[in-house]
Design an enzyme around this catalytic site. Structure first.
Site, PDB file in Angstrom:
ATOM      1  NE  ARG A  94       3.736 -48.147  18.380  1.00 16.79           N
ATOM      2  CZ  ARG A  94       4.641 -49.020  17.948  1.00 16.79           C
ATOM      3  NH1 ARG A  94       4.332 -49.961  17.107  1.00 16.79           N
ATOM      4  NH2 ARG A  94       5.901 -48.944  18.371  1.00 16.79           N
ATOM      5  CG  HIS A 135       2.544 -53.104  19.526  1.00 17.08           C
ATOM      6  ND1 HIS A 135       1.628 -52.822  18.542  1.00 17.08           N
ATOM      7  CD2 HIS A 135       2.194 -54.310  20.043  1.00 17.08           C
ATOM      8  CE1 HIS A 135       0.761 -53.822  18.464  1.00 17.08           C
ATOM      9  NE2 HIS A 135       1.076 -54.726  19.359  1.00 17.08           N
ATOM     10  CE1 TYR A 162       9.212 -50.355  16.785  1.00 14.45           C
ATOM     11  CE2 TYR A 162       9.795 -52.051  18.388  1.00 14.45           C
ATOM     12  CZ  TYR A 162       8.908 -51.101  17.934  1.00 14.45           C
ATOM     13  OH  TYR A 162       7.747 -50.854  18.603  1.00 14.45           O
TER      14      TYR A 162
END
Ligand SMILES: Cc1ncc(C[n+]2csc(CCOP(=O)(O)OP(=O)(O)O)c2C)c(N)n1
Ligand SMILES: [Mg+2]
Lengths: 381, 327
Positions: free
Chosen positions: A275, A279, A288
């Site tokens: 990805r 998100h 993160y």
């Protein structure tokens, strides 16, 4: 010795550390037909033979999808959409798998399957309604055999399985494909879908896009084994494919779909991809994950490698590539205009389609609310 | 040849399912142990033998899977009738019911329908272990997109199930399990009334008792006992919890001026609360007493040896009748 007793003897790990280590790539079979450098390679089990037109078509699909996706992200930034879930980096997984399908096959997507929607012929602007907040779906699933986007993680895998059970009952040779993510693989519904499809031998392909992340949680938080290996325990084959290789995704999905058609039951395809974007537009991945990971995947970009291949092989010349870019820009403009002029729904739409056969309470509340609204009009407000 | 037959409530359900399977090839039955065994309450007895494993489907033991795949089958044009084995085991499927089944029609802007029936044996009084005696209807009534009904007798069991299966919306069909063995006359050639209409099952002038499912019988017994004391109690079988027939309740209360709602489910946030609020609004000037409720307590369903005290019985209903009449 039971698993429990083994675990009990081990020292407790701090919750900060991710317990299972990433399996090295060479430990697992990754089906690949096109290297990240754009070099065509052969695979012992999977092959593909496409015309130049078809190859160019795959390229066009990926470029159009990426452009649409970028446009949607921009529209969110400009306040035209409330949210957007980008598919950036997953174009090959989506286009490759979707182009393995026939019109009579049925697709059950998550909320990120914009490339699949494109291949099914769903008007891209239709996808934006729910992200703008004018509806919660807003297309007729049966007009393109493309079900509504499903937000509750994993739910749609059961719908796909039930649909496939129906297909089998009808004696049809259509196949069903359920899209889901690495995070979803932990859901009970997904595991129940594996069980049901296996025991009923349902003609369904489980297409898992392992994009390495479920919001902020890496795949190691979901599994200790490579995801495709889960299939074995349920009694059907699983295969891991290079999710950034459109040819391999197409070949592997086609084989799985044909298996389903032959009445041989479900297959799990794990498309190993990444990805590249956040998100959703609400997310901040810098909290993160690190830049190195992003950079390493950038060098595996699905469109870059395919363009290199097409150019090197003389399948697409610069004129063709330019023409696709121009067409993509046109699409972007069309989507932009459509979103900006998308009307807000009528207030009374709140009460519409709650029931197919009506419901007294809905009728009562609709009438009361209409009267309440009308009272303002009478007062001249 | 008469089409009127005396049978148990569970047999009426069985006959109804058989009729549905005969009339519509798209009807399929799904659930745990519904095939060879005929369900733990034998409601599907003999159906798999006659209609095959393709129509009467033993499923894996996973309620979310059952409802989730039923949704998929409905999308494919089937009309699944799902059995949840007991009330307390519907919760693994609650997510699919609430987030998918109930909302699919609206999400699709009306382009798809969800003709799925979920049959749930519910309620206590059979001396069962935990999770086998609950009344979770309010947890479903709160969800738009679902219809919730509960028959109280064999005839309604037959007809309401026919109507639920014909309905293009998802219907949660609560079966009063302690009344499964009660017999009643079923006329399979009758013309049934609307599915969601309440019915006056005993006329009266002083007070209305409103109930559904297993509590209708209890209320009828209470009304008979009250009559011996010279009180005329009307009993209304609501039959449907969503939609609720407020018009029917209103009509009755405007005559009797007093209302007591009875259900096994806990009183707190139960359907009685909704009825009390709406009827107070509709009948404010007719009411001689506040609407009273009789039901379960805000406590986990007790172990079997306490359920007789826990469940609303004749005396608890009569106590509420007395209190309402004392205003
Ligand atoms: C049942 C449920 N729990 C939580 C969420 C919130 N949520 C939305 S997306 C997401 C992560 C999904 O990860 P994955 O399945 O890998 O799909 P991806 O977003 O990476 O495509 C979560 C936790 C949700 N939508 N549904
Ligand atoms: Mg993911």
């Amino acid at each position: 010795m039971t698993v429990e007793s083994t675990a009990a003897r081990k020292p407790r790990r701090s919750s900060k550390r991710v317990s299972a280590k990433k399996p090295p790539a060479e430990q697992t079979e990754l089906v690949q037909l096109l290297t990240p450098e754009g070099e065509r390679v052969e695979h012992s089990e999977y092959s593909i033979d496409l015309s130049h037109d078809e190859l160019r078509g795959l390229y066009r699909d990926m470029v159009m999808t990426r452009c649409f996706d970028a446009e949607a992200t921009t529209l969110q930034r400009q306040g035209e959409l409330g949210l957007w879930a980008s598919l950036l980096g997953q174009e090959a997984a989506q286009i490759g798998s979707a182009r393995a399908l026939r019109d009579d096959d049925y697709v059950f997507p998550t909320y990120r399957e914009h490339g699949v929607a494109w291949c099914r012929g769903v008007d891209p602007t239709n996808l934006l309604g729910m992200f703008r907040g004018v509806n919660n779906g807003g297309w007729d699933p049966n007009s393109n055999n493309f079900h509504l986007y499903t937000i509750v993680i994993g739910s749609q895998t059961l719908h796909a399985t039930g649909y496939a059970m129906g297909v089998a009952k009808d004696g049809a040779d259509s196949a069903v494909i359920a899209y889901f993510g690495d995070g979803a693989s932990s859901q009970g519904d997904v595991n129940e879908a594996f069980t049901f499809s296996a025991v009923y031998n349902a003609p369904v392909v489980f297409f898992c896009q392992n994009n390495q992340w479920a919001i902020s949680e890496p795949t190691e938080r979901q599994t200790r084994v490579p995801l495709y290996q889960r299939a074995q325990g349920f009694g059907f084959p699983g295969v891991r494919v290079d999710g950034n290789d459109v040819l391999a995704c197409l070949a592997v999905t086609k084989a799985a779909v044909e298996r389903a058609r032959r009445g041989e039951g479900p297959t799990l395809v794990e498309a190993f991809t990444y990805r590249m974007a956040a998100h959703t537009t609400n997310d901040d991945p810098s909290k993160y994950r690190n830049e190195d990971e992003y950079e390493s995947w950038k060098s595996k970009d699905p469109i870059e490698r395919f363009r290199t291949y097409l150019s090197n092989e003389g399948i697409a010349d610069q004129d063709y590539l330019d023409a696709v870019e121009a067409e993509a820009e046109q699409l972007g403009k069309r989507v932009r205009d459509a979103v900006r002029t998308m009307p807000d729904p009528d207030t009374m739409a709140i009460f519409e389609n709650v029931y197919a056969d009506g419901h007294a309470l809905v009728d009562e509340e609709r009438a009361q609310f209409a009267a309440y609204q009308a009272s303002f009009a009478e007062e001249g407000n | 040849m008469s089409s009127i037959e005396k049978m148990t409530l569970s047999k009426a359900l069985n006959v109804s399912l058989r009729t549905a399977l005969e009339n519509d090839p798209k009807v399929v039955i799904m659930g745990e142990d519904v095939g060879k065994l005929g369900g733990v309450f034998r409601v599907t007895d003999g159906l798999q033998k006659d209609f095959g494993e393709d129509r009467v489907i033993d499923t894996p033991l996973a309620e979310s899977g059952i409802v989730g795949t039923a949704i998929g089958m409905a999308l494919r044009g089937y009309r699944p009738v799902v059995e949840i084995q007991f009330d307390g085991f519907v919760f693994p499927a609650y997510d699919q019911i609430v987030t998918q089944l109930a909302k699919m029609h609206a999400r699709a802007l009306g382009t798809v329908k969800m003709p799925v029936v979920i049959r749930i044996p519910y309620g206590g009084g059979i001396g069962a272990v935990e999770h086998h005696s609950e009344s979770p209807e309010s947890l479903f009534a709160h969800v738009a997109g679902l219809k919730i009904v509960s028959p109280s007798n064999a005839s309604d069991a037959y007809w309401m199930l026919q109507q639920a299966i014909e309905c293009d919306d998802p219907v949660i069909f609560f079966e009063p399990k302690r009344r499964y063995w009660d017999k009643g006359e079923v006329d399979t050639s009758a013309i049934p009334g609307p599915l969601h209409q309440a019915r006056v099952v005993r006329g009266g002038t002083d007070l209305t008792l409103a109930a559904y499912g297993p509590m209708v019988k209890t209320c009828l017994e209470a009304a008979a006992a009250a009559a011996e004391e010279g009180k005329s109690v009307e009993v209304l079988d609501l039959r449907s919890v969503s939609p609720l027939d407020f018009d029917g309740i209103q009509k009755s209360v405007e005559r009797t001026r007093r209302l007591v709602v009875v259900h096994e489910a806990p009183v707190f946030f139960g359907s009685g609360a909704e009825i009390a609020a709406r009827i107070t609004e509709r009948c404010f000037y007719h009411l001689e007493a506040p609407v009273l409720r009789v039901g379960g307590f805000h406590a986990p369903y007790p172990p079997a040896r306490l359920e007789e005290e826990y469940l609303p019985g004749l005396d608890r209903v009569l106590d509420a009748v007395d209190r309402a009449l004392a205003y």
